[in-house]
Scaffold this motif. Structure first.
Motif, mmCIF file in Angstrom:
data_model
loop_
_atom_site.group_PDB
_atom_site.id
_atom_site.type_symbol
_atom_site.label_atom_id
_atom_site.label_comp_id
_atom_site.label_asym_id
_atom_site.label_seq_id
_atom_site.Cartn_x
_atom_site.Cartn_y
_atom_site.Cartn_z
ATOM 1 N N SER A 1 0.853 -1.182 0.000
ATOM 2 C CA SER A 1 0.000 0.000 0.000
ATOM 3 C C SER A 1 0.896 1.241 0.000
ATOM 4 O O SER A 1 2.116 1.151 0.220
ATOM 5 C CB SER A 1 -0.889 0.014 1.239
ATOM 6 O OG SER A 1 -0.091 0.183 2.416
ATOM 7 N N SER A 2 0.304 2.400 -0.211
ATOM 8 C CA SER A 2 1.078 3.644 -0.195
ATOM 9 C C SER A 2 1.741 3.851 1.159
ATOM 10 O O SER A 2 2.899 4.276 1.245
ATOM 11 C CB SER A 2 0.169 4.839 -0.524
ATOM 12 O OG SER A 2 -0.356 4.723 -1.821
ATOM 13 N N ASP A 3 1.012 3.531 2.221
ATOM 14 C CA ASP A 3 1.564 3.699 3.566
ATOM 15 C C ASP A 3 2.707 2.715 3.805
ATOM 16 O O ASP A 3 3.724 3.066 4.427
ATOM 17 C CB ASP A 3 0.462 3.490 4.607
ATOM 18 C CG ASP A 3 0.930 3.820 6.017
ATOM 19 O OD1 ASP A 3 1.432 4.944 6.223
ATOM 20 O OD2 ASP A 3 0.802 2.950 6.907
ATOM 21 N N GLN A 4 2.553 1.478 3.325
ATOM 22 C CA GLN A 4 3.625 0.491 3.476
ATOM 23 C C GLN A 4 4.875 0.926 2.722
ATOM 24 O O GLN A 4 5.992 0.741 3.204
ATOM 25 C CB GLN A 4 3.157 -0.875 2.975
ATOM 26 C CG GLN A 4 2.200 -1.588 3.914
ATOM 27 C CD GLN A 4 1.689 -2.889 3.324
ATOM 28 O OE1 GLN A 4 1.387 -2.976 2.129
ATOM 29 N NE2 GLN A 4 1.586 -3.921 4.160
#
Length: 378
Positions: A161-164
């Motif tokens: 994900s973008s956060d990951q």
């Protein structure tokens, strides 16, 4: 003058070994063995974020709703994997930091933390942040962190994900060195996470063929014929195996258990559904006239032991790992989607293969020695 300093304390983090993956166990064993030979004091952390009981309960609930087959309970799964885990227990030093304070203390006492190998950075297979040492970062641990032949398992970072991605960029930026297993992973590290990575061989290539043959001597697998190590059996793969055996006039045999068919069937004949020993698996490869597999480590050990092989395409588990491996040996043609006839079975240049392995081993050991070699080395 002798050096009285203690060996460098090393913590290895890899995928959980209790999952019953032979290749995963063998690569973990190989890396720990090599680091010990380099003079380090090593322990492998095989903790998992999710408890087996919770995972099985969720699976059982889904099976009840969907009608899908129920997976084995944690207790039965441990029994199914008992012979494989006996290898880990007898030959490796391991800890589970989720189980005790002493294990957590051991991990914090490490001077070097190593993550690898296998698909430790694939979100689908585990907690990637933890496998980039986010938990150690959270408690202010100040040792060196490196990866060795870490794998994303795919050609891209689409599973992140973008956060990951954001968190991974920060965590990898704290590494002293980033080593990956696939060619594509070098690009992923640069393009997606802004770090420079180098490519190294899977740990199984770092041990000598004689080391594996010694283990294989204890195995009871049949010799000759075709050794079939197919993780995902389908009508297509069974047809390929049957055809290959028929045209060669030999028998195809393997060591993998039958798919789990419920508690009653397991209790009636546990061995039919239980994982083999590592020694039996190695013996199957070492004694075969031909290996047919869809496994990365099945391919890798065929190379190490110089056994002719064909690799079956397996998109389900990802083809990047094997295609990258074969390309390093100029053996991409050994990957097939049909049953090759004896006429297609072109010879493998084992001299060239062994030269490549020797070069990879030398480079890889040099990399590891920089960080975890004996304390008195310059």
């Amino acid at each position: 003058m002798a050096n009285d300093r203690s060996p460098i304390a090393v913590l290895i983090r890899t995928l959980p070994l209790r999952n019953g993956n032979i290749g995963g166990v063998l690569q973990a064993y190989a890396l720990q063995t090599v680091l010990r030979e380099l003079g380090a004091s090593v322990v492998t952390d095989t903790s998992t974020k999710h408890r087996w009981t919770a995972r099985w309960t969720l699976g059982a609930f889904r099976a009840l709703i969907t009608g899908a087959p129920v997976r084995a309970s944690p207790k039965i799964r441990n029994e199914m994997n008992a012979r494989l885990l006996a290898f880990v227990e007898s030959r490796m030093a391991t800890i589970d930091t989720t189980q005790s304070r002493s294990a957590r203390k051991t991990s914090l006492q490490a001077e070097v933390a190593v993550v690898g190998s296998d698909q430790v950075w694939r979100p689908r297979y585990g907690d990637t942040a933890r496998n980039m040492f986010a938990d150690l970062d959270a408690v202010g641990w100040q040792g060196k962190r490196i990866s060795y032949a870490a794998s994303f398992g795919t050609e891209s970072a689409l599973e992140f994900s973008s956060d990951q991605k954001r968190k991974s960029s920060i965590l990898l930026g704290e590494f002293s060195a980033v080593s990956v297993r696939e060619t594509s992973a070098v690009r992923i590290c640069a393009d997606e996470f802004g770090v420079t990575a180098v490519q190294h061989a899977d740990p199984v290539f770092l041990l000598s063929p004689s080391h594996y043959r010694h283990l294989a001597e204890k195995g009871t697998a049949e010799g000759g014929g075709i050794f079939a190590y197919v993780l995902d059996s389908t009508d297509s793969t069974r047809f390929i195996l049957d055809t290959a055996a028929s045209v060669r006039g030999v028998v195809a045999h393997g060591v993998l258990p039958l798919p789990y068919a419920g508690r009653k069937a397991f209790e009636q004949n546990p061995l039919l559904f239980s994982m083999p020993t590592v020694e039996d698996w190695l013996a199957g490869i070492a004694r075969a006239d031909l290996v047919i597999t869809d496994s990365f480590h099945g391919t890798a050990l065929s190379l190490v032991l110089n056994r002719p092989f064909w690799v079956l395409d397996n998109p389900l588990r990802g083809t990047t790992r094997i295609s990258s491996l074969l390309s390093r040996f100029n053996l991409s043609h050994r990957s097939v989607s049909h049953a090759p006839s004896p006429g297609e079975d072109t010879r493998i240049d084992w001299v060239a293969v062994n030269q490549t392995i020797a070069a990879e081993r030398e480079t890889s050991l040099g990399f590891l020695r920089r960080f975890v070699g004996a304390a008195d080395e310059p």
